[in-house]
Design a protein around this motif. Sequence first.
Motif, PDB file in Angstrom:
ATOM      1  N   ASN A 106       0.820  -1.218   0.000  1.00  0.00           N
ATOM      2  CA  ASN A 106       0.000   0.000   0.000  1.00  0.00           C
ATOM      3  C   ASN A 106       0.852   1.265   0.000  1.00  0.00           C
ATOM      4  O   ASN A 106       0.418   2.314   0.455  1.00  0.00           O
ATOM      5  N   ARG A 162      -8.019  -1.651  -2.343  1.00  0.00           N
ATOM      6  CA  ARG A 162      -7.064  -2.258  -1.423  1.00  0.00           C
ATOM      7  C   ARG A 162      -7.484  -3.709  -1.225  1.00  0.00           C
ATOM      8  O   ARG A 162      -8.671  -4.006  -1.134  1.00  0.00           O
ATOM      9  N   LYS A 163      -6.495  -4.592  -1.185  1.00  0.00           N
ATOM     10  CA  LYS A 163      -6.777  -6.000  -0.928  1.00  0.00           C
ATOM     11  C   LYS A 163      -6.188  -6.351   0.431  1.00  0.00           C
ATOM     12  O   LYS A 163      -4.973  -6.312   0.627  1.00  0.00           O
ATOM     13  N   ASP A 164      -7.063  -6.697   1.366  1.00  0.00           N
ATOM     14  CA  ASP A 164      -6.629  -7.048   2.706  1.00  0.00           C
ATOM     15  C   ASP A 164      -5.970  -8.422   2.722  1.00  0.00           C
ATOM     16  O   ASP A 164      -6.088  -9.190   1.761  1.00  0.00           O
ATOM     17  N   GLU A 165      -5.309  -8.727   3.809  1.00  0.00           N
ATOM     18  CA  GLU A 165      -4.620 -10.012   3.948  1.00  0.00           C
ATOM     19  C   GLU A 165      -5.575 -11.198   3.812  1.00  0.00           C
ATOM     20  O   GLU A 165      -5.177 -12.262   3.364  1.00  0.00           O
ATOM     21  N   ASP A 166      -6.854 -10.998   4.170  1.00  0.00           N
ATOM     22  CA  ASP A 166      -7.834 -12.080   4.050  1.00  0.00           C
ATOM     23  C   ASP A 166      -8.434 -12.175   2.645  1.00  0.00           C
ATOM     24  O   ASP A 166      -9.311 -13.002   2.386  1.00  0.00           O
ATOM     25  N   THR A 203     -10.117  -9.732   1.046  1.00  0.00           N
ATOM     26  CA  THR A 203     -11.218  -8.801   0.844  1.00  0.00           C
ATOM     27  C   THR A 203     -10.744  -7.587   0.061  1.00  0.00           C
ATOM     28  O   THR A 203      -9.724  -6.978   0.392  1.00  0.00           O
ATOM     29  N   GLY A 232      -2.565  -7.477   0.894  1.00  0.00           N
ATOM     30  CA  GLY A 232      -1.768  -6.458   1.558  1.00  0.00           C
ATOM     31  C   GLY A 232      -1.338  -5.332   0.638  1.00  0.00           C
ATOM     32  O   GLY A 232      -0.635  -4.419   1.063  1.00  0.00           O
ATOM     33  N   SER A 248      -2.350  -2.412  -2.660  1.00  0.00           N
ATOM     34  CA  SER A 248      -3.431  -1.595  -3.202  1.00  0.00           C
ATOM     35  C   SER A 248      -3.153  -1.363  -4.686  1.00  0.00           C
ATOM     36  O   SER A 248      -2.087  -1.703  -5.187  1.00  0.00           O
TER      37      SER A 248
END
Length: 157
Positions: A30, A58-62, A64, A105, A107
């Motif tokens: 990010n 943004r792509k989260d660690e899970d 999403t 993790g 973006s």
Amino acid sequence: MSSEAEERTAFGDIEELGPVDYIVVEFPGNRMTGEGFPILVDLVDRGVIRIFDFAFIRKDEDGTVTAVELQDFGDEVDLTAFAGASSGLLDPSDLEDAGAALEPGNSAGIIVYENTWAAPFARALRRGGAQLVAAGRIPVQALLASLDALEDPVAGE
């Protein structure tokens, strides 16, 4: 005027458009320096491209994927020049598709733009009855790998 006709006016005369492309640019961790944004503004100011949509995800660690508003970047990077760049071409499924290309993790910025420099060429082709049937892009990394392969002699030759 119908809503479809109103939306078309945002793009101008469809017959006058140059090729329209999109890019998804990933920012590992990010981390965004903003170094490329003045160059993008310059391309717009000189009429080389016209931006239809400019979005961030943004792509989260899970895994999403979430849309990120420009103002959410705070003072890290000045993105005010791109505020309001939304033609409606990008929808939530497009953002999800772009997110699938990201590592968790990270973006990304998504830009939909018209290649205004190519509009006269595209108009001339359309007037002559031609139509684009395929297009593509060669990533710089793939080009470099191909050039490296040409320079390295194959073992055993």
